[in-house]
Design an enzyme around this catalytic site. Sequence first.
Site, PDB file in Angstrom:
ATOM      1  N   GLU A  44       0.807  -1.224   0.000  1.00  0.00           N
ATOM      2  CA  GLU A  44       0.000   0.000   0.000  1.00  0.00           C
ATOM      3  C   GLU A  44       0.842   1.277   0.000  1.00  0.00           C
ATOM      4  OE1 GLU A  44      -2.952  -0.146   3.104  1.00  0.00           O
ATOM      5  OE2 GLU A  44      -4.053  -1.779   2.121  1.00  0.00           O
TER       6      GLU A  44
ATOM      7  N   GLU B  89      -5.703  -8.353  -0.339  1.00  0.00           N
ATOM      8  CA  GLU B  89      -6.422  -7.960   0.883  1.00  0.00           C
ATOM      9  C   GLU B  89      -7.881  -7.739   0.508  1.00  0.00           C
ATOM     10  OE1 GLU B  89      -4.945  -4.991   3.599  1.00  0.00           O
ATOM     11  OE2 GLU B  89      -2.844  -5.440   3.104  1.00  0.00           O
TER      12      GLU B  89
END
Length: 515
Positions: free
Chosen positions: A182, A300
Site C-alpha cells: 500500500e 487484501e
Amino acid sequence: MSTTESAAGRITAKITLDAAFTVGPVRRRTFGAFVEHLGRCVYTGIFEPGHPKADGDGFRTDVLELTRELGVSTVRYPGGNFVSGYRWEDGVGPVEERPARLDLAWHSTDPNHVGVDEFAKWSAKAGVEPMMAVNLGTRGTQEALDLLEYCNIDGGTAFSDQRRANGAENGYGIKMWCLGNEMDGFWQIGHKNAMEYGRLAADTARAMRMVEPDLELVACGSSAPTMATFGEWERVVLTETYELVDLISAHQYFEDFGDLQEHLSSGHRMEAFIKDIVAHIDHVKSVKKSAKQVNISFDEWNVWHMSRDESKTPAGKDWPVAPVLLEDRYTVADAVVVGDLLITLLRNTDRVHSASLAQLVNVIAPIMTEPGGRAWKQTTFHPFALTSEHAKGTVLQLAVESPRLSGGKTADFAALSAVATFDAAAGEAVVFAVNRSATDSITLSAAVAGLGNAKVIESVTYANKDPYWQATADDSTSVLPGQNVSVKLDGGRLTAELPAVSWSMIRLAVDGAGS
C-alpha cells in the site's frame, strides 16, 4: 437482463450452465489468507506457548486444525502496514536475544518471538504456501535481497548459512513476493508517489530476479478504488515495472453502515474495481506493445467495520504487545457478503490469479481464539471453507438473467450473484449462488442440460431469519449451513428457492458432458 417479479416478496432469476463455455481454471491461490503482526493475529492467535493445545514450537494446534479445515492455500506475511517498518533480522536467531521494537503502523510493541523461520515452520504444518512481503517503506532493494538470500539460498552464503545455523538446513523455496504494501497510502510508513515507488519496485524486482529468475512478484496497486490516485497510480507503476512483475495488487474492504441492501452490493462493487484494474493493466500492455500479461493479486479483501471502536489503535505512551484490535464480530449477512466476494473472485479467475482474505485469526478473521482458551469459527468461516473445498476444475461462463436492485449509493446491481465450477475428471459441477436481496427470496431456475446427465448430490444454504445473528465462543453452531430441501432437478432444469440474504451451494454429479 431482468426477469419479472412473480409475487410479493419473491423474485425469479435464471442461469444457464454449459461445460463448453469457460472463464478459466479454478486457482487454488484464490483461497489465500493473510497473517500480519497486528493485534492478536500472531501472538495468542497462531502462536501461544503455554497454551494447553500448543505444540513444541508454541503453535496452537487448534488454530492449525481450523486453518486446514478452512482450506487456506497461501498465507501472506508479515504485512500489511506492519511490513513497511519491519526489520526482518530482528525476528531470527535465539528468541531470548531478539529485540522488542515499536510497531508504528499499529502503535504496538512487537517482541519478535515470531519471525521468518517460525512463519515458514508454521506454514509447513498448516499445509499452506507462504507469500512473503518485503519492506519498501523504510528499507529497500538491498534488504529485500538479504531476505531472499536468507529464505531461498540453500547454503554457502552469509545469510543462507545464518539460516542454517538457526536450524533450517534447506532454503524455504518461497516463490511469491510482494514488493512492499500500500505504498500509495498516506498512512504508510515510507509512503511514496507512483514514480518513486515504481522505480524502487522495478530496481528491487530486477535485482531479485538476478538471484532467482522465476520468482512471482507482486507490485503494489491502489489501496482502494476510492484513492484519488487510483488508475494513474497503476499506469505509472506498471509503466516502470510491467516486464518485471507478474501481478499487481488490489485491496478492498466492505462495511455495513446500517443499510443492509447496500452492504449486500459489495460483490458488485468488487467486480467493478476488478474491471477497472484490468483496463489500466491492459492500457499499459497496449502502449508497451508487450506480449506479457500482468494479472491481479487481490491480496487484501474482507468485510471490515473499520469505523467502529474495534479498529481504534492505542495512542500516546501506550505501546502494548498484541492488543485486542480489529476484532470484528461477524453476522450472517457479513458471511453472505464474504461468500459473494469469493464468487466474484472466481468469476474473474481469468485475471485474478491470487487472493488473500485479510486476515486469518482474531483480526477481522474467520477464526477467533481466547488467550489460554478456546478457538471458534465466525460466520464467515463457512462459505469460505465450503467454496475452497468444492470449487475445482474450471470456472464456467454463466448466462444470467436477474432482477436489478439498488441500495444506498449503489444502483442497478443484480439480485442474483452466481458462479459455477466444473470438474470433468471428478464428474462434478458446483453452483455457488448469493441472493443479494435484503427482503425477497429468489426462485432460481438453472438450465443444466449442457453439463450432461446430472443429479443433485448436495444442496446447502446459509441464512437466518435474523441476518444480524453473530457467532460467539459460547454459541458458534446455532446457525450453520443447512440442507436446502427446495432444490429439485427434472429434465435438465434445476430449481431452488434462495432466501433473502443467503449464500447457497448446489453440487451436481454429472456425466456425458457435451454429448
